[in-house]
Write a protein that holds these residues in place. Structure first.
Motif, PDB file in Angstrom:
ATOM      1  N   SER A   1      -3.745  -7.711   2.878  1.00 11.95           N
ATOM      2  CA  SER A   1      -2.331  -7.438   3.100  1.00 11.95           C
ATOM      3  C   SER A   1      -1.662  -6.908   1.831  1.00 11.95           C
ATOM      4  O   SER A   1      -0.782  -6.046   1.902  1.00 11.95           O
ATOM      5  CB  SER A   1      -1.619  -8.722   3.558  1.00 11.95           C
ATOM      6  OG  SER A   1      -2.201  -9.246   4.729  1.00 11.95           O
ATOM      7  N   ASP A   2      -2.068  -7.411   0.672  1.00 14.32           N
ATOM      8  CA  ASP A   2      -1.406  -7.035  -0.577  1.00 14.32           C
ATOM      9  C   ASP A   2      -1.658  -5.593  -0.996  1.00 14.32           C
ATOM     10  O   ASP A   2      -0.983  -5.088  -1.893  1.00 14.32           O
ATOM     11  CB  ASP A   2      -1.863  -7.968  -1.708  1.00 14.32           C
ATOM     12  CG  ASP A   2      -1.397  -9.397  -1.494  1.00 14.32           C
ATOM     13  OD1 ASP A   2      -0.305  -9.577  -0.917  1.00 14.32           O
ATOM     14  OD2 ASP A   2      -2.117 -10.319  -1.903  1.00 14.32           O
ATOM     15  N   HIS A   3      -2.592  -4.925  -0.340  1.00  9.77           N
ATOM     16  CA  HIS A   3      -2.903  -3.553  -0.733  1.00  9.77           C
ATOM     17  C   HIS A   3      -1.844  -2.565  -0.257  1.00  9.77           C
ATOM     18  O   HIS A   3      -1.803  -1.422  -0.716  1.00  9.77           O
ATOM     19  CB  HIS A   3      -4.280  -3.147  -0.185  1.00  9.77           C
ATOM     20  CG  HIS A   3      -4.865  -1.941  -0.854  1.00  9.77           C
ATOM     21  ND1 HIS A   3      -4.795  -0.669  -0.318  1.00  9.77           N
ATOM     22  CD2 HIS A   3      -5.504  -1.811  -2.040  1.00  9.77           C
ATOM     23  CE1 HIS A   3      -5.385   0.182  -1.136  1.00  9.77           C
ATOM     24  NE2 HIS A   3      -5.818  -0.485  -2.187  1.00  9.77           N
ATOM     25  N   TYR A   4      -0.976  -3.000   0.635  1.00 13.50           N
ATOM     26  CA  TYR A   4       0.055  -2.134   1.222  1.00 13.50           C
ATOM     27  C   TYR A   4       0.847  -1.364   0.161  1.00 13.50           C
ATOM     28  O   TYR A   4       1.009  -0.140   0.249  1.00 13.50           O
ATOM     29  CB  TYR A   4       1.008  -2.999   2.056  1.00 13.50           C
ATOM     30  CG  TYR A   4       2.336  -2.372   2.375  1.00 13.50           C
ATOM     31  CD1 TYR A   4       3.454  -2.601   1.571  1.00 13.50           C
ATOM     32  CD2 TYR A   4       2.496  -1.555   3.482  1.00 13.50           C
ATOM     33  CE1 TYR A   4       4.682  -2.024   1.863  1.00 13.50           C
ATOM     34  CE2 TYR A   4       3.710  -0.978   3.781  1.00 13.50           C
ATOM     35  CZ  TYR A   4       4.806  -1.217   2.966  1.00 13.50           C
ATOM     36  OH  TYR A   4       6.004  -0.642   3.257  1.00 13.50           O
ATOM     37  N   ALA A   5       1.332  -2.070  -0.856  1.00 14.24           N
ATOM     38  CA  ALA A   5       2.182  -1.433  -1.856  1.00 14.24           C
ATOM     39  C   ALA A   5       1.432  -0.370  -2.651  1.00 14.24           C
ATOM     40  O   ALA A   5       2.041   0.553  -3.191  1.00 14.24           O
ATOM     41  CB  ALA A   5       2.765  -2.478  -2.807  1.00 14.24           C
ATOM     42  N   GLN A   6       0.103  -0.477  -2.730  1.00 15.93           N
ATOM     43  CA  GLN A   6      -0.688   0.508  -3.460  1.00 15.93           C
ATOM     44  C   GLN A   6      -1.057   1.710  -2.591  1.00 15.93           C
ATOM     45  O   GLN A   6      -1.553   2.703  -3.098  1.00 15.93           O
ATOM     46  CB  GLN A   6      -1.952  -0.164  -3.994  1.00 15.93           C
ATOM     47  CG  GLN A   6      -1.670  -1.256  -5.012  1.00 15.93           C
ATOM     48  CD  GLN A   6      -2.913  -2.068  -5.333  1.00 15.93           C
ATOM     49  OE1 GLN A   6      -3.523  -2.706  -4.465  1.00 15.93           O
ATOM     50  NE2 GLN A   6      -3.305  -2.046  -6.593  1.00 15.93           N
ATOM     51  N   GLU A   7      -0.814   1.596  -1.279  1.00 17.76           N
ATOM     52  CA  GLU A   7      -1.085   2.732  -0.393  1.00 17.76           C
ATOM     53  C   GLU A   7       0.126   3.644  -0.280  1.00 17.76           C
ATOM     54  O   GLU A   7      -0.011   4.864  -0.172  1.00 17.76           O
ATOM     55  CB  GLU A   7      -1.507   2.213   0.989  1.00 17.76           C
ATOM     56  CG  GLU A   7      -2.834   1.464   0.950  1.00 17.76           C
ATOM     57  CD  GLU A   7      -3.245   0.926   2.313  1.00 17.76           C
ATOM     58  OE1 GLU A   7      -2.813   1.497   3.336  1.00 17.76           O
ATOM     59  OE2 GLU A   7      -3.987  -0.073   2.361  1.00 17.76           O
ATOM     60  N   TYR A   8       1.322   3.058  -0.308  1.00 15.50           N
ATOM     61  CA  TYR A   8       2.552   3.849  -0.212  1.00 15.50           C
ATOM     62  C   TYR A   8       3.036   4.211  -1.605  1.00 15.50           C
ATOM     63  O   TYR A   8       4.003   3.646  -2.128  1.00 15.50           O
ATOM     64  CB  TYR A   8       3.612   3.070   0.561  1.00 15.50           C
ATOM     65  CG  TYR A   8       3.306   2.987   2.028  1.00 15.50           C
ATOM     66  CD1 TYR A   8       3.705   3.988   2.910  1.00 15.50           C
ATOM     67  CD2 TYR A   8       2.603   1.907   2.546  1.00 15.50           C
ATOM     68  CE1 TYR A   8       3.413   3.918   4.264  1.00 15.50           C
ATOM     69  CE2 TYR A   8       2.307   1.828   3.898  1.00 15.50           C
ATOM     70  CZ  TYR A   8       2.711   2.831   4.748  1.00 15.50           C
ATOM     71  OH  TYR A   8       2.417   2.756   6.088  1.00 15.50           O
ATOM     72  N   VAL A   9       2.345   5.172  -2.200  1.00 19.31           N
ATOM     73  CA  VAL A   9       2.652   5.623  -3.560  1.00 19.31           C
ATOM     74  C   VAL A   9       2.546   7.143  -3.614  1.00 19.31           C
ATOM     75  O   VAL A   9       1.949   7.779  -2.739  1.00 19.31           O
ATOM     76  CB  VAL A   9       1.668   5.004  -4.597  1.00 19.31           C
ATOM     77  CG1 VAL A   9       1.800   3.500  -4.652  1.00 19.31           C
ATOM     78  CG2 VAL A   9       0.225   5.403  -4.275  1.00 19.31           C
ATOM     79  N   GLY A  10       3.146   7.701  -4.646  1.00 18.92           N
ATOM     80  CA  GLY A  10       2.946   9.112  -4.962  1.00 18.92           C
ATOM     81  C   GLY A  10       3.172  10.076  -3.823  1.00 18.92           C
ATOM     82  O   GLY A  10       4.221  10.100  -3.183  1.00 18.92           O
TER      83      GLY A  10
END
Length: 283
Positions: free
Chosen positions: A31-40
């Motif tokens: 679940s915590d990977h979400y913020a690293q997917e919505y980048v750039g």
């Protein structure tokens, strides 16, 4: 000290420009990977994927009417993304607080609010599983849209998030939560192309990998940009069951904004879950 750590973490995510899934992308199921997917790049292009005017036309007044019919005034947009629904609600006269787990999405939403009607969005970077820690007060409604709930990969996380939503609501509040029709995807009846939600004409969104624990989508733009999102394929009745178990009394589920079943498989399901007490026959 905890607040300082949170701010430092958010600032670090602001600097991330490329998605990172490691050597085995289909093993990324946290679940915590979400913020690293919505980048750039995917944040920069998200509005091209949505196409605000076409999405507004497809949805019509569905969400506004659902909220107004229940007398809602104060709404928590728990997955604001780039701000589409927050702006729509503000335009309709609702008091709105906009939450997201991606700092970069929130920054884009804040700019979009100013550029679309001059709205000053009240944005909060928060984790749903600890929502009451960062967002204060009670709300008439919580909305969690854009297939966002699917980013929670464990049942514990899903139950915790729903409990936090429930706690944010007044005694007669309502939660509106949507999801892709993963039943059709898992059962081999759908390609994943969306008519109502992802309306951009210059992007192609298709499943790249599907199993019982992961729906990995690939988003390809006309300029050659290619991005991925890893999501958990939630079945419709499973979500309805969780909502009931958390305490929501009445749950109505719509397929592509329609209350009755249609001949085709809907792209999305929308669950409208009421917190209010419902008397049993004979009470």
């Amino acid at each position: 000290m905890l607040k300082d750590v949170q701010v430092e973490s958010a600032n670090e995510l602001f600097e991330v420009r490329e998605q990172e899934f490691g050597d085995d992308p289909i093993a990324v199921r946290q679940s915590d990977h979400y913020a690293q997917e919505y980048v750039g790049g995917i944040v920069d292009k998200w509005d091209d994927l949505i196409d605000w005017p076409r999405r507004a036309e497809g949805e019509g007044r569905f969400f506004v009417d659902q909220l107004k019919s229940r007398g809602a005034r104060r709404v928590l947009d728990a997955a604001t993304g780039t701000g589409f629904h927050s702006v729509q609600l503000l335009e309709a006269g609702f008091e709105t607080v906009s939450v997201d787990g991606s700092p970069q999405m929130l920054a884009k939403a804040f700019r979009n609010g100013l550029e679309n009607g001059g709205h000053l969005l009240r944005v909060v970077n928060a984790d749903w599983r600890m929502l009451n820690r960062d967002v204060h007060g009670e709300f008439d409604a919580v909305i969690c849209l854009g297939n966002s709930f699917t980013h929670l990969f464990s049942e514990l996380d899903r139950r915790k998030a729903l409990a936090e939503f429930y706690a944010m609501l007044k005694h007669d509040g309502v939660l509106i939560l949507d999801q892709r029709n993963y039943d059709a995807l898992l059962d081999g009846k759908a390609t994943g192309k969306s008519t109502y939600y992802y309306c951009g004409e210059e992007v192609n969104a298709v499943p790249d990998h599907v199993d019982d624990g992961l729906a990995r989508y690939k988003y390809t733009f006309d300029d050659g940009g290619e991005y991925f999102l890893n999501m958990y394929p939630l079945r419709r009745d499973y979500v309805r069951g969780l909502l009931h178990e958390v305490g929501f009394q009445r749950i109505d589920t719509y397929g592509d904004f329609q209350e009755t079943a249609t001949e085709h498989e809907p792209d999305f399901y929308i669950h409208v879950a009421e917190k209010r007490y419902v008397e049993e026959p004979g009470d």
